[in-house]
Design a protein around this motif. Structure first.
Motif, mmCIF file in Angstrom:
data_model
loop_
_atom_site.group_PDB
_atom_site.id
_atom_site.type_symbol
_atom_site.label_atom_id
_atom_site.label_comp_id
_atom_site.label_asym_id
_atom_site.label_seq_id
_atom_site.Cartn_x
_atom_site.Cartn_y
_atom_site.Cartn_z
ATOM 1 N N ALA A 262 0.833 -1.198 0.000
ATOM 2 C CA ALA A 262 0.000 0.000 0.000
ATOM 3 C C ALA A 262 0.870 1.249 0.000
ATOM 4 O O ALA A 262 0.658 2.190 -0.773
ATOM 5 N N TYR A 274 -2.378 0.801 -6.158
ATOM 6 C CA TYR A 274 -3.094 0.514 -4.923
ATOM 7 C C TYR A 274 -2.621 1.460 -3.833
ATOM 8 O O TYR A 274 -1.426 1.680 -3.666
ATOM 9 N N LYS A 278 -7.325 0.699 0.073
ATOM 10 C CA LYS A 278 -7.876 0.033 -1.105
ATOM 11 C C LYS A 278 -7.472 -1.440 -1.111
ATOM 12 O O LYS A 278 -6.345 -1.783 -0.761
ATOM 13 N N ARG A 279 -8.377 -2.298 -1.538
ATOM 14 C CA ARG A 279 -8.076 -3.735 -1.569
ATOM 15 C C ARG A 279 -6.993 -4.044 -2.598
ATOM 16 O O ARG A 279 -6.959 -3.488 -3.682
ATOM 17 N N GLN A 280 -6.118 -4.969 -2.193
ATOM 18 C CA GLN A 280 -5.094 -5.496 -3.088
ATOM 19 C C GLN A 280 -5.393 -6.973 -3.326
ATOM 20 O O GLN A 280 -5.685 -7.699 -2.379
ATOM 21 N N TRP A 293 -7.273 -11.179 -0.812
ATOM 22 C CA TRP A 293 -7.534 -9.761 -1.018
ATOM 23 C C TRP A 293 -7.283 -9.072 0.312
ATOM 24 O O TRP A 293 -7.797 -9.509 1.346
ATOM 25 N N SER A 295 -6.561 -5.185 2.478
ATOM 26 C CA SER A 295 -6.505 -3.732 2.520
ATOM 27 C C SER A 295 -5.860 -3.312 3.823
ATOM 28 O O SER A 295 -5.963 -4.008 4.839
ATOM 29 N N SER A 297 -5.274 -0.124 6.625
ATOM 30 C CA SER A 297 -5.675 1.166 7.152
ATOM 31 C C SER A 297 -4.548 1.702 8.028
ATOM 32 O O SER A 297 -4.280 1.147 9.106
#
Length: 324
Positions: A262, A274, A278-280, A293, A295, A297
């Protein structure tokens, strides 16, 4: 011990079992393929058994992880729609502090056992890594894990790691883009990004070389940018000193992978990149393979992981000749 799994605190969510027997389920995490993903055995306990018994059960199943689900230690009332359980994870040689794929599989096993009339949508787990949560999102399980950080290796440390990688792959050299040691909570982890030219998915390493990273490193997470459209990065995990030559799909690796990619993608942003939150889509490129998947924060310092779970087997473990 009365040999039953009594979930009265959670509203009789899981069926009771006869004395001397324990229900178990086997699920493959991070896959829809019966022969893919990472297997986990889920065993429901009424009362926690002695560690030596848990270890023997684990050895008997001979699977990457055995997850023991128990009643919670806390009597704190939960909001409607939530249920709480205790979780312990046992790997091939010892109990581990966190296991992503085992948690994902345990959540699936519990959701399958719930009384649908209770409308439970969120599970809370008491673990050695604190309270973890999981919930169902469409046909996947989502779980929240702590985000880890890495400390960049010194030039001397990076050179030593590069030499070990070269030996493992029987190559003169290996192009490493980043080497970082796990920070708080992940101090036995090492994250290494290799260049895409190294073809991570094609590796057949001599993992005995990776054992030279011990004692500082027990869990080696290797990652690489993906050249496949829609996939952010590839990943593999090796842990020969903890009895795991290679983990098929490592969920906890994304406690480091997700923040790393991220931040990197945010710093080197290009169209379709990404960023934080956001989802990876990550691809585990081990022999069995799997899809994750994730994400990250940065504000919450948490990682959200999503994955499919494929049911493999259900059964009963007969412990009638065991006295505790």
């Amino acid at each position: 011990m009365d040999g039953t799994f009594d979930c009265h605190r959670n509203g009789d969510l899981v069926q009771r079992h006869p004395v001397g027997s324990l229900d178990f389920q086997i699920h493959n995490a991070f896959t829809t393929n019966i022969f893919g993903g990472n297997p986990a055995v889920i065993i429901f306990l009424n009362e926690m058994l002695p560690d030596n018994v848990l270890e023997k059960i684990n050895a008997n199943f001979n699977q990457p992880i055995v997850v023991y689900v128990s009643l919670p230690t806390s009597d704190t009332p939960l909001p409607e729609g939530r249920a709480r359980f205790g979780l312990r994870w046992f790997g091939p040689t010892n109990e581990v502090h966190i296991c992503g794929h085992g948690t994902l599989a345990a959540a699936e096993a519990i959701f399958r056992s719930l009384d649908s009339k209770k409308h439970i949508t969120v599970l809370e787990f008491e673990t050695l890594s604190g309270i973890l949560t999981a919930h169902r999102v469409d046909d996947q399980i989502s779980m929240e894990l702590p985000a880890g950080s890495t400390i960049p290796a010194s030039p001397e440390e990076e050179a030593a790691v590069a030499e070990i990688f070269a030996g493992a792959l029987a190559k003169p050299s290996v192009k490493l883009n980043y080497v970082g040691y796990g920070g708080s909570g992940f101090t036995n982890y090492l994250l290494v990004e290799v260049d895409t030219t190294e073809n991570l998915g094609q590796w057949k390493p001599d993992v005995s070389f990776f054992a030279k990273l011990a004692p500082r490193t027990q869990i080696l997470v290797v990652t690489s940018a993906s050249e496949t459209e829609g996939i952010a990065y590839e990943t593999r995990m090796f842990g020969p000193t903890i009895g795991v030559p290679e983990d098929h799909v490592c969920g906890s690796a994304h406690c480091l992978n997700a923040p790393y990619w991220a931040r990197k993608s945010q710093q080197e942003f290009t169209a379709g990149g990404y960023t934080d939150g956001k989802r990876q889509h990550a691809k585990a490129v081990s022999a069995r393979g799997g899809d994750i998947w994730a994400s990250y924060s940065s504000a919450a310092k948490r990682v959200q992981i999503y994955g499919h779970v494929k049911s493999v087997a259900v059964g009963t473990l007969d412990l009638s000749d065991i006295s505790v």
